[in-house]
Motif scaffolding. Structure first.
Motif, short mmCIF file in Angstrom:
data_model
loop_
_atom_site.label_atom_id
_atom_site.label_comp_id
_atom_site.label_asym_id
_atom_site.label_seq_id
_atom_site.Cartn_x
_atom_site.Cartn_y
_atom_site.Cartn_z
N SER A 96 48.19 71.59 24.96
CA SER A 96 47.27 70.89 25.86
C SER A 96 46.11 71.77 26.30
N MET A 97 46.41 73.03 26.61
CA MET A 97 45.37 73.94 27.08
C MET A 97 44.32 74.17 25.99
N LEU A 98 44.78 74.36 24.75
CA LEU A 98 43.86 74.56 23.64
C LEU A 98 43.01 73.31 23.42
N ARG A 99 43.65 72.17 23.46
CA ARG A 99 42.90 70.92 23.25
C ARG A 99 41.87 70.68 24.35
N ALA A 100 42.18 71.17 25.54
CA ALA A 100 41.22 71.02 26.63
C ALA A 100 39.93 71.78 26.37
N THR A 101 39.98 72.78 25.50
CA THR A 101 38.76 73.52 25.15
C THR A 101 37.96 72.83 24.06
N GLY A 102 38.54 71.77 23.49
CA GLY A 102 37.81 71.01 22.48
C GLY A 102 38.19 71.32 21.05
N TRP A 103 39.32 72.02 20.83
CA TRP A 103 39.68 72.39 19.45
C TRP A 103 40.83 71.55 18.92
N ARG A 104 40.75 71.19 17.61
CA ARG A 104 41.82 70.50 16.90
C ARG A 104 41.95 71.10 15.49
N PRO A 105 43.16 71.14 14.93
CA PRO A 105 43.31 71.60 13.54
C PRO A 105 42.73 70.58 12.57
N SER A 106 42.38 71.03 11.38
CA SER A 106 41.76 70.13 10.41
C SER A 106 42.50 70.05 9.07
N ILE A 107 43.51 70.91 8.86
CA ILE A 107 44.21 70.97 7.57
C ILE A 107 45.60 70.36 7.72
N SER A 108 45.90 69.31 6.96
CA SER A 108 47.22 68.68 7.02
C SER A 108 48.26 69.59 6.39
N LEU A 109 49.53 69.40 6.75
CA LEU A 109 50.60 70.24 6.21
C LEU A 109 50.73 70.06 4.71
N GLU A 110 50.66 68.84 4.22
CA GLU A 110 50.78 68.59 2.78
C GLU A 110 49.65 69.29 2.02
N ASP A 111 48.41 69.13 2.48
CA ASP A 111 47.29 69.78 1.81
C ASP A 111 47.38 71.30 1.91
N GLY A 112 47.79 71.79 3.09
CA GLY A 112 47.91 73.22 3.26
C GLY A 112 48.96 73.84 2.37
N LEU A 113 50.10 73.16 2.23
CA LEU A 113 51.16 73.66 1.36
C LEU A 113 50.73 73.66 -0.10
N ALA A 114 50.05 72.59 -0.52
CA ALA A 114 49.60 72.51 -1.91
C ALA A 114 48.64 73.65 -2.24
N SER A 115 47.70 73.93 -1.35
CA SER A 115 46.73 75.00 -1.61
C SER A 115 47.40 76.38 -1.54
N THR A 116 48.41 76.53 -0.67
CA THR A 116 49.10 77.81 -0.56
C THR A 116 49.95 78.07 -1.80
N VAL A 117 50.63 77.06 -2.31
CA VAL A 117 51.39 77.20 -3.55
C VAL A 117 50.45 77.57 -4.71
N GLU A 118 49.30 76.92 -4.74
CA GLU A 118 48.31 77.23 -5.78
C GLU A 118 47.85 78.68 -5.67
N TRP A 119 47.56 79.14 -4.44
CA TRP A 119 47.14 80.53 -4.24
C TRP A 119 48.25 81.49 -4.66
N TYR A 120 49.48 81.18 -4.29
CA TYR A 120 50.61 82.05 -4.63
C TYR A 120 50.76 82.17 -6.14
N ARG A 121 50.65 81.08 -6.84
CA ARG A 121 50.80 81.12 -8.31
C ARG A 121 49.68 81.89 -8.98
N GLU A 122 48.51 81.85 -8.39
CA GLU A 122 47.37 82.60 -8.95
C GLU A 122 47.49 84.09 -8.68
N ASN A 123 48.23 84.45 -7.64
CA ASN A 123 48.26 85.86 -7.19
C ASN A 123 49.64 86.52 -7.24
N ARG A 124 50.67 85.79 -7.64
CA ARG A 124 52.03 86.30 -7.47
C ARG A 124 52.30 87.57 -8.25
N ASP A 125 51.66 87.76 -9.38
CA ASP A 125 51.93 88.97 -10.18
C ASP A 125 51.47 90.25 -9.46
#
Length: 327
Positions: A294-323
């Protein structure tokens, strides 16, 4: 215009994009995201040192660095971090190393006139059985989760250090407490990772090898909140330009999922089609850890990345960099 909520001031003040800005821990998960966010935000005088270049546990070296670089702004994202296994087996390291790192940086920043400093903690600072969602004023109202209490105590010391600086010197320094973070540059090692990167590695390896089963720790019933690190970085800059108060600020999404649900999502994103089993002889950790934002939201901030999208991009990054990733 300045407004106040629960005694905290919200007074927009844009940081000078030309001033020197030190990101302590700029190669880590959070620090690297903050670095990228600052670059996108037009900051042109960023300073960072790897742990090989500057050991922040070395007090003399830390003071010498501040004397040489004279940053105007600082984000303290450097820390020794790890999951349940690492915290349970090396509590001395997590307490001692983190207290030394943050004390040296805060003291050096104070000695060399840093105008604005943001200290990053962790949601594990709150009591294990704190009412959910966890408000900022739950701090120090109950027993900590024993699997990471040493790390939590170090971070609580950092919060109080920032509050002491505000009281004694009147500087507009602040603290932010993120929920569980994930994204590029996370620690994916089997022994030192947090739950989400550990699951990504486990399911990716199982998908690649064609393993018939994946075994996870615990029951899968604890609930966790996850925030993409790019959103966290955006929130950090937002707070440095919008918030001035002694109370630490929770940074999260305000919603959570079970570990079992997150495992199912990661299995789907990685393409794993086998069976998941749960080793109930292993600890679950805190049953739920959802932050009241609530305190953070009172300053006017909200997250913009959904969990599904964030996980997909993180898995992609991991596969590109895992070696090239550590162990």
């Amino acid at each position: 215009m300045t407004t106040a909520i629960n005694g905290a001031k919200f007074s927009p003040k844009e940081l000078d994009r030309d001033s020197r800005f030190y990101v302590a821990g700029h190669r880590g998960l959070v620090g690297s995201a903050i670095w990228r966010r600052l670059e996108r935000g037009g900051f042109v005088n960023l300073v960072g040192r790897s742990s090989a270049e500057l050991d922040l546990m070395d007090r003399d070296a830390t003071f010498a660095f501040f004397a040489e670089t004279k940053p105007r702004y600082v984000v303290l994202a450097a820390a020794k971090v790890g999951g349940i296994m690492a915290n349970s087996t090396h509590p001395v390291d997590f307490l001692s190393d983190n207290v030394r790192i943050q004390t040296n940086v805060i003291d050096a920043a104070l000695a060399h006139g840093v105008e604005r400093l943001l200290f990053l903690g962790s949601s594990c600072i709150y009591p294990k059985l704190a009412p959910q969602p966890i408000r900022e004023d739950s701090l120090l109202t109950g027993h900590l989760e024993p699997t990471n209490d040493a790390y939590a105590i170090a971070k609580i010391a950092g919060i109080l250090h920032i509050q002491a600086v505000r009281r004694q010197y009147g500087l507009p320094w602040i603290s932010a407490m993120p929920t569980n973070l994930y994204g590029p540059n996370d620690n994916f090692s089997p022994q030192g990772s947090h739950v989400l990167p550990a699951l990504i590695r486990r399911y990716d390896e199982a998908a690649q090898s064609g393993a018939s089963t994946v075994t996870n720790w615990g029951t899968g019933t604890p609930r966790r909140e996850f925030l993409h690190v790019e959103d966290m970085a955006d929130a950090c800059l937002h707070l440095m330009e919008r918030y001035d108060g002694p109370q630490q600020v929770n940074v999260g999404t305000g919603s959570d999922v079970t570990i079992r649900e997150i495992a199912e999502t990661i299995a789907r994103v990685t393409g794993y089609e086998g069976r998941t089993e749960w080793d109930t002889t292993k600890p679950d950790g805190t049953p739920q850890k959802l932050l009241d934002v609530s305190m953070l939201r009172a300053t006017g901030w909200r997250p913009s990345i959904s969990l599904e999208d964030g996980l997909a991009s993180t898995v992609e990054w991991y596969r590109e960099n895992r070696d090239g990733l550590r162990g």
